[in-house]
Design a protein around this motif. Structure first.
Motif, PDB file in Angstrom:
ATOM      1  N   LYS A   9       0.842  -1.204   0.000  1.00 22.91           N
ATOM      2  CA  LYS A   9       0.000   0.000   0.000  1.00 22.91           C
ATOM      3  C   LYS A   9       0.880   1.259   0.000  1.00 22.91           C
ATOM      4  N   ASP A  10       2.018   1.185   0.707  1.00 21.22           N
ATOM      5  CA  ASP A  10       2.948   2.319   0.729  1.00 21.22           C
ATOM      6  C   ASP A  10       3.494   2.582  -0.684  1.00 21.22           C
TER       7      ASP A  10
ATOM      8  N   GLN B 240       0.870   4.256  -2.754  1.00 20.30           N
ATOM      9  CA  GLN B 240       0.720   5.669  -2.418  1.00 20.30           C
ATOM     10  C   GLN B 240       1.901   6.479  -2.946  1.00 20.30           C
TER      11      GLN B 240
ATOM     12  N   GLY C  65      -4.701   5.080  -3.140  1.00 19.45           N
ATOM     13  CA  GLY C  65      -3.731   4.020  -2.837  1.00 19.45           C
ATOM     14  C   GLY C  65      -4.120   2.689  -3.450  1.00 19.45           C
TER      15      GLY C  65
END
Ligand code: NAD
Length: 338
Positions: free
Chosen positions: A264-265, A268, A275
């Motif tokens: 997810k990071d 993003q 995201g």
């Protein structure tokens, strides 16, 4: 321009609306919304025409400054096709409304397969939707499994697939879902319903599934074991097969991506809207061959993977472009190339 009405503007509906808006051959006629809440305000701010699903709540929309474009009945009449993204079971209740207006419709994976003529995955059976009026885009898990199994089945033959689905407890906005401190067999009966759902796309495929729910909102993780009819020469051949799949993101060992949080990071950092990760996320290092058996693990972003599939299903209903042509446009407009 294909005029697309989105009925049910929640987790899936709002994402599908934004994806449709990016297509060169489609436009969003409007969105059907039941509650005058923050999501309705957001739809209005994004300049979507808002149609009331429940006329008795029309005053509530006016009170928060939303000028309704009409009712959902109007939306269905004014649209060439509807994407129904209402909660599980409501889609089936809505089907007579679409039939009355002779408006074709897509339904989502929470509906029974009987809601539509075809259960759809763009990679696996796009062509089957070409003569249909009603199509069900299969669930997030079934989409993830269909994308994974299609190339394997085509290249080596699947003798038997066994999958354990470690499922997120709920979506981030589902504040009441759980578990909050447990790992729950769900369903406790084996096999789970997911295998039969995959068979709505691959009727002949032998697959057993087992499900659990865990305390995360981020993604599902699948632990997969497939017995192949023909053994690949080398596991690298299988890795290469998936590297060439447009909606499978193969995670290289060097990346340091150790779970759904880092995925997810990554999304993003890449500037993905909300995201979102539209692709299956397959850990290359997990791909392992033992005799005829292939093992691996993949993560599936439940809120996102069905979104490009809905766009392709709209084109499949139109019957003008092939699967490869439609997927290429969808991938390019959404930016599917992390
Ligand atoms: P959601 O609850 O987030 O959104 C549904 C929306 O429909 C809500 O805004 C709700 O107010 C609205 N609604 C309710 N009744 C309505 C009606 N009669 N007319 C118009 N709108 C109405 O649900 P969701 O998660 O977006 O799920 C929608 C469908 O997509 C379900 O079939 C679900 O199984 C499927 N799906 C969900 C996910 C996921 O992870 N969220 C993934 C894949 C498929």
């Amino acid at each position: 321009m294909l005029r697309v009405g989105i009925n049910g503007y929640g987790t899936i509906g709002k994402r599908v609306a934004d994806a449709v808006r990016k297509q060169p051959d489609m436009e969003v006629q409007g969105v059907g919304k039941r509650s005058p809440d923050y999501v309705a305000v957001n739809a209005d701010e994004r300049d979507y025409a808002v149609y009331a699903a429940d006329e008795s709540r029309a005053d509530g929309f006016r009170e928060i400054g939303i000028d309704l474009a009409g009712t959902v009945d109007d939306l269905v009449a004014e649209s060439d096709v509807i994407v129904d993204a209402t909660p599980s079971g409501v889609g089936a209740e809505n089907r007579p409304l679409y039939e009355r207006h002779e408006t074709p419709a897509l339904f989502q994976g929470g509906e029974d397969a009987t809601v539509a003529e075809v259960s759809f995955n763009a990679r696996a059976n796009y062509e089957e939707a070409e003569d249909a009026d009603y199509v069900r885009v299969v669930s997030c898990n079934t989409t993830g499994l269909s994308r994974f199994l299609a190339p394997l089945h085509e290249n080596y033959g699947v003798e038997k697939a066994r999958v354990t689905l470690v499922r997120r407890g709920g979506d981030p906005d589902q504040t009441g879902r759980g578990p909050i401190n447990d790992a729950v067999p769900d369903p406790v009966s084996i096999p789970s319903h997911h295998g039969p759902d995959v068979q709505t796309v691959f009727p002949e495929l032998d697959i057993d599934t087992v499900g659990l729910k865990v305390p995360t909102t981020m993604m599902h993780v699948h632990s997969v074991n497939v017995t192949l009819e023909e053994r690949p020469d080398d596991v690298e051949d299988v890795t290469e097969l998936y590297r060439n799949e447009d909606r499978v993101l193969t995670i290289p060992d060097y990346a340091g991506i150790d779970g759904a949080g880092t995925l997810k990071d990554l999304a993003q950092d890449a500037g993905r809207p909300r995201g979102d990760i539209w692709e299956n996320c397959l850990w290359e290092e997990s791909l392992t061959l033992q005799g005829q058996d292939l093992y691996c693990m993949q993560a599936i972003h439940q809120e996102a993977d069905v979104v490009p599939e809905n766009v392709d299903a709209l084109r499949a209903l139109e019957g003008e472009l092939s699967s490869a042509e439609s997927r290429a446009i969808t991938n390019e407009t959404l930016g599917i190339d992390l």
